[in-house]
Design a protein around this motif. Structure first.
Motif, mmCIF file in Angstrom:
data_model
loop_
_atom_site.group_PDB
_atom_site.id
_atom_site.type_symbol
_atom_site.label_atom_id
_atom_site.label_comp_id
_atom_site.label_asym_id
_atom_site.label_seq_id
_atom_site.Cartn_x
_atom_site.Cartn_y
_atom_site.Cartn_z
ATOM 1 N N LEU A 131 6.748 -2.522 5.601
ATOM 2 C CA LEU A 131 5.597 -3.420 5.517
ATOM 3 C C LEU A 131 4.312 -2.683 5.175
ATOM 4 O O LEU A 131 3.281 -3.343 4.950
ATOM 5 C CB LEU A 131 5.414 -4.175 6.844
ATOM 6 N N GLY A 132 4.349 -1.363 5.136
ATOM 7 C CA GLY A 132 3.117 -0.617 4.921
ATOM 8 C C GLY A 132 2.324 -0.490 6.213
ATOM 9 O O GLY A 132 2.642 -1.116 7.239
ATOM 10 N N THR A 133 1.246 0.290 6.183
ATOM 11 C CA THR A 133 0.484 0.551 7.412
ATOM 12 C C THR A 133 -0.212 -0.708 7.929
ATOM 13 O O THR A 133 -0.138 -1.032 9.119
ATOM 14 C CB THR A 133 -0.556 1.649 7.148
ATOM 15 N N VAL A 134 -0.891 -1.419 7.047
ATOM 16 C CA VAL A 134 -1.607 -2.626 7.481
ATOM 17 C C VAL A 134 -0.625 -3.737 7.833
ATOM 18 O O VAL A 134 -0.767 -4.411 8.871
ATOM 19 C CB VAL A 134 -2.581 -3.095 6.384
ATOM 20 N N GLY A 135 0.372 -3.960 7.011
ATOM 21 C CA GLY A 135 1.352 -4.992 7.290
ATOM 22 C C GLY A 135 2.109 -4.746 8.574
ATOM 23 O O GLY A 135 2.412 -5.690 9.321
ATOM 24 N N ASP A 136 2.421 -3.496 8.856
ATOM 25 C CA ASP A 136 3.131 -3.158 10.088
ATOM 26 C C ASP A 136 2.288 -3.494 11.308
ATOM 27 O O ASP A 136 2.799 -4.026 12.304
ATOM 28 C CB ASP A 136 3.485 -1.673 10.072
ATOM 29 N N GLN B 111 4.511 -6.024 -2.651
ATOM 30 C CA GLN B 111 4.618 -4.749 -3.369
ATOM 31 C C GLN B 111 4.689 -5.034 -4.859
ATOM 32 O O GLN B 111 5.523 -5.828 -5.308
ATOM 33 C CB GLN B 111 5.863 -3.983 -2.936
ATOM 34 N N LYS B 112 3.822 -4.393 -5.630
ATOM 35 C CA LYS B 112 3.816 -4.582 -7.077
ATOM 36 C C LYS B 112 4.927 -3.769 -7.717
ATOM 37 O O LYS B 112 5.200 -2.635 -7.322
ATOM 38 C CB LYS B 112 2.464 -4.163 -7.656
ATOM 39 N N HIS B 113 5.553 -4.362 -8.728
ATOM 40 C CA HIS B 113 6.589 -3.649 -9.458
ATOM 41 C C HIS B 113 5.965 -2.594 -10.353
ATOM 42 O O HIS B 113 5.030 -2.875 -11.107
ATOM 43 C CB HIS B 113 7.404 -4.622 -10.319
ATOM 44 N N GLN B 114 6.469 -1.378 -10.256
ATOM 45 C CA GLN B 114 6.003 -0.276 -11.082
ATOM 46 C C GLN B 114 7.041 0.022 -12.143
ATOM 47 O O GLN B 114 8.231 0.170 -11.836
ATOM 48 C CB GLN B 114 5.759 0.974 -10.227
ATOM 49 N N HIS B 115 6.614 0.090 -13.396
ATOM 50 C CA HIS B 115 7.536 0.344 -14.500
ATOM 51 C C HIS B 115 7.884 1.831 -14.521
ATOM 52 O O HIS B 115 7.123 2.666 -15.002
ATOM 53 C CB HIS B 115 6.915 -0.066 -15.831
ATOM 54 N N THR B 116 9.048 2.152 -13.954
ATOM 55 C CA THR B 116 9.521 3.531 -13.936
ATOM 56 C C THR B 116 10.861 3.607 -14.620
ATOM 57 O O THR B 116 11.552 2.617 -14.803
ATOM 58 C CB THR B 116 9.654 4.054 -12.486
ATOM 59 N N THR B 117 11.262 4.788 -15.008
ATOM 60 C CA THR B 117 12.520 4.972 -15.730
ATOM 61 C C THR B 117 13.710 5.139 -14.812
ATOM 62 O O THR B 117 14.843 4.943 -15.217
ATOM 63 C CB THR B 117 12.425 6.214 -16.633
ATOM 64 N N GLY C 86 0.797 -1.225 0.000
ATOM 65 C CA GLY C 86 0.000 0.000 0.000
ATOM 66 C C GLY C 86 0.817 1.255 0.000
ATOM 67 O O GLY C 86 0.483 2.231 0.689
ATOM 68 N N GLY C 87 1.909 1.273 -0.779
ATOM 69 C CA GLY C 87 2.737 2.463 -0.842
ATOM 70 C C GLY C 87 2.035 3.658 -1.438
ATOM 71 O O GLY C 87 2.379 4.806 -1.157
ATOM 72 N N GLN C 88 0.996 3.397 -2.268
ATOM 73 C CA GLN C 88 0.240 4.486 -2.878
ATOM 74 C C GLN C 88 -1.184 4.552 -2.328
ATOM 75 O O GLN C 88 -2.046 5.210 -2.899
ATOM 76 C CB GLN C 88 0.202 4.281 -4.401
#
Length: 738
Positions: free
Chosen positions: A702-707, A724-730, A683-685
């Motif tokens: 771990l994020g808020t819920v995971g923590d 965590q899902k991989h985000q395609h960034t440059t 849940g980083g976003q």
């Protein structure tokens, strides 16, 4: 003076060939390393440099100097130099002659192909693996055809063929029992003893000698022995450790250099000879292109990959040299003398055929290297997340462990993901070993303990290596799931780079990391090592694919589903967002396991407008897209999952309606004793009032819920998997702050 020189050569016959061979080997290795340093920056693989090294050392270049030629190409080597069957003026048996020519043109040298795709980092791609497999089948088929042609020449030859198959099958059966016995003989060591390894090598050498004495090539038999050798246990790991370094750094470079060493440009002066070579090369490439593109069209492989595939299969090597170099009293001589009426090849024809082998290998290698560099984006690994990953396509996972206690949780995840019979799962287990700051030993090589002579890195990890290997061996024997073990030794500061690089090279779709705390026997969590947390944070930032952190409570929580009498109850907590969708996608592989009961729990904010989606007398509550496209994507993913897995009974579905973080905490505490594993997105976003569970986070990775789930406040016996899902960034920028 010349007569005295020849007499001296004859008197020293038994000594010179050995010196010559050693010098040829040393010079080929030295020159090939020099060429490799020059050509590697422009993307050229090792075989190209090594073939060029042999050509430079051979009669085409340095051996044209009289002193060098007298040493490397001595008159006494005519016991070593082959005679050749003459290809010209074939009066009859044209069918047999056509078969020989077709085998030369159709063959693909599997050692050259495998080394080329490995150097170009295509060995884990679909194109590279298909090329390597096809070259093996191609070359072994050519060897089999040649053996069968020899077998039908007489009853004696046929009886020798039967004997060869009998001996090969016997050694395969013996190796299976021998490897099983050796694995059980010494459980305390990392590797089997050198005596056992030498005995296995001795058996293979005896088999090769007997088959060659019978008049057949031992290539196919040795290939079958290696193919059928048991992959389980320390015996296989020891053989790989013993063979990998000398094969890749000595044997293959010498092999490729030997191809170039036999090439002599002095025979390529006449126009007809040059035209013949050009036509044969065009015929080789043309035939490979037409046949390969036709197959690729049928298999729906892209055109650019089909062309590259054809070029890779155009590489020549060992079997072609066997067809060209036909020494008297050899297998090939007996075969081809019966096929071609005992006509001899002249040196010019031999040089033409050698030129074709060398030019095909160099030209194809160079073109493939430049094509790979140009098509780098299209050949790059695309399955870097699970949300759009087809369930029936191969899933590559990398589970990392630091200590033996981490292996139980990692193996449990591998077991859960491998439950579907339709799914193809390729698991890797990476043992991460932190490199000590300083290590010094005064022991010489022969003073080291048995099994410690392999490399400097093999001593790192201590008894942990034995325990992890034993755990994997037991898991493989129980589940029949083959796991590839990789050990990485690096400093704490750069360990994350090895994880990310290893995942990228192996085209991994998801990485699993252990949490920096472990569960004690009394059930409480204890910190393993702070460096583990730092490495996890860095991998989260730079990971080339999706990633999961496992808070493992193996004592009271999630257990390995395979070979277990108890059903594992797993819950997916869905709040929304890309990370939760990735956790939902991961559960698709888990839902098919017969020993897993999966439940999807969706948390909905009561203030949201709710609509009902009807589907075959079943209904699922979906939030209206009041907050943009993310809700639309969430609803689409949920509907797809509901229709495919929940309506079929593979998973259950429930909803929790909450209005604040406090109500979310209450709802979670009601669930803590019902499941052995909770899966949730990092849940980083994600920004929502129902996921704000506390004023501060102990473990932001771990994020808020995971923590909250991993904290002592939650007080659960279940394990936690945060994804965590991989985000395609440059720029690979870090998602979130710690």
């Amino acid at each position: 003076m010349d007569i005295m020189h020849k007499r001296w050569c004859l008197n020293n016959y038994s000594f010179n060939p050995l010196v010559t061979s050693l010098m040829q080997t040393s010079c080929i290795l030295a020159i090939s390393h020099f060429f490799h340093l020059l050509l590697k920056p422009v993307g050229q693989p090792g075989p190209v440099a090594q073939v060029l090294a042999g050509a430079v050392l051979g009669p085409s270049s340095l051996s044209r100097i009289e002193d060098i030629r007298e040493f490397f190409i001595q008159p006494t080597s005519a016991a070593l130099s082959p005679l050749f069957i003459k290809l010209l003026k074939i009066p009859d048996k044209k069918v047999e002659f056509a078969i020989v020519v077709m085998m030369i043109l159709a063959n693909s040298a599997s050692p050259v192909v495998i080394r080329l795709v490995a150097d170009l980092k295509l060995d884990t791609s679909d194109v590279g693996r298909l090329a390597a497999t096809t070259s093996l089948v191609n070359e072994m088929s050519c060897v089999l055809i040649a053996s069968l042609l020899y077998a039908v020449s007489s009853w004696e030859s046929f009886s020798y063929l039967f004997l060869s198959f009998l001996l090969t099958g016997s050694l395969i059966a013996l190796n299976r029992h021998l490897a099983r016995w050796i694995n059980k003989s010494d459980r305390e060591s990392k590797y089997v003893s050198n005596a056992y390894v030498s005995f296995i090598f001795f058996l293979i050498l005896v088999l090769s000698f007997v088959i060659e004495s019978c008049g057949y090539s031992s290539t196919l038999s040795c290939f079958l022995v290696g193919l059928m050798f048991p992959r389980k246990g320390k015996t296989c790991r020891t053989l790989l450790s013993k063979l990998s370094y000398p094969v890749h750094n000595f044997l293959l470079p010498i092999y490729f250099g030997y191809i170039g060493f036999q090439f002599d440009i002095n025979y390529l002066k006449s126009i007809p000879t040059i035209v013949t070579i050009v036509v044969m090369i065009l015929l080789n490439f043309g035939g490979k292109l037409v046949s390969t593109l036709a197959a690729c069209h049928y298999l729906k492989i892209p055109l650019n990959e089909g062309v590259m595939f054809a070029l890779i299969l155009s590489l020549k090597g060992h079997f072609d040299l066997q067809l060209i170099n036909v020494p008297p009293n050899s297998v090939a001589y007996c075969l081809f003398s019966s096929l071609l009426l005992q006509l001899w090849w002249n040196p010019g024809v031999r040089s033409v055929l050698l030129s074709i082998v060398v030019f095909d290998t160099i030209i194809a290698g160079i073109i493939v290297a430049f094509t790979v560099k140009r098509e780098e984006k299209s050949l790059a690994h695309k399955q870097t997340s699970l949300e759009l990953h087809d369930l029936e396509s191969e899933l590559r996972i990398l589970a990392c462990v630091y200590f033996p206690r981490h292996s139980l949780g990692a193996l449990g995840l591998i077991s859960a993901l491998s439950g579907s019979k339709r799914a193809i799962v390729t698991p890797y287990l990476m043992h991460l070993v932190e490199l000590p700051e300083k290590r010094k030993t005064n022991l010489l090589y022969h003073q080291l303990a048995e099994g410690d002579q392999y490399s400097d890195e093999d001593d790192y990890g201590g008894d942990d290596v034995v325990e992890i290997n034993d755990a994997v061996d037991v898991f493989t024997s129980e589940t029949k799931i083959l796991i590839n073990i990789v050990k990485v030794v690096s400093s704490s500061a750069t360990l994350y780079e090895d994880v990310c690089t290893g995942a990228e090279d192996r085209r991994i779709s998801i990485i699993f990391l252990p949490f920096h705390k472990h569960q004690r026997i009394d059930g409480n969590m204890e910190i393993d090592k702070e460096g583990i947390r730092t490495t996890n944070q860095r991998v989260l930032r730079h990971a080339p694919c999706s990633l999961g952190i496992l808070v493992d409570r193996t004592v009271t929580g999630f257990q390995q589903p395979h070979c277990s009498n108890s059903v594992q109850h797993i819950a997916i907590l869905f709040f929304g967002g890309p990370d939760d969708r990735e956790a939902l996608a991961c559960s698709k592989w888990i839902s098919s396991h017969p020993q897993v009961k999966l439940t999807l729990i969706r948390f909905l904010q009561v203030s949201e407008q709710i609509s009902r989606n009807h589907n075959q007398d079943n209904e699922v509550m979906l939030a209206e897209p009041t907050n943009g496209t993310e809700h639309v994507i969430d609803n689409t993913s949920l509907v797809e999952f509901y229709n495919r897995y929940i309506t079929s009974g593979q998973a259950n579905y429930t909803e929790k309606h909450v209005s604040s973080g406090a109500e979310t905490v209450t709802a979670l505490r009601e669930l803590r004793d019902s499941y052995s594993l909770f899966m949730v997105g990092r849940g980083g976003q994600r920004h929502s009032s129902i996921t704000t569970l506390s004023d501060w986070e102990e473990c932001p990775e771990l994020g808020t819920v995971g923590d909250f789930l991993a904290s002592s406040d939650f007080n659960t016996n279940a394990s936690i998997l945060v994804i965590q899902k991989h985000q395609h960034t440059t720029d690979n920028s870090f998602r979130g702050d710690y």
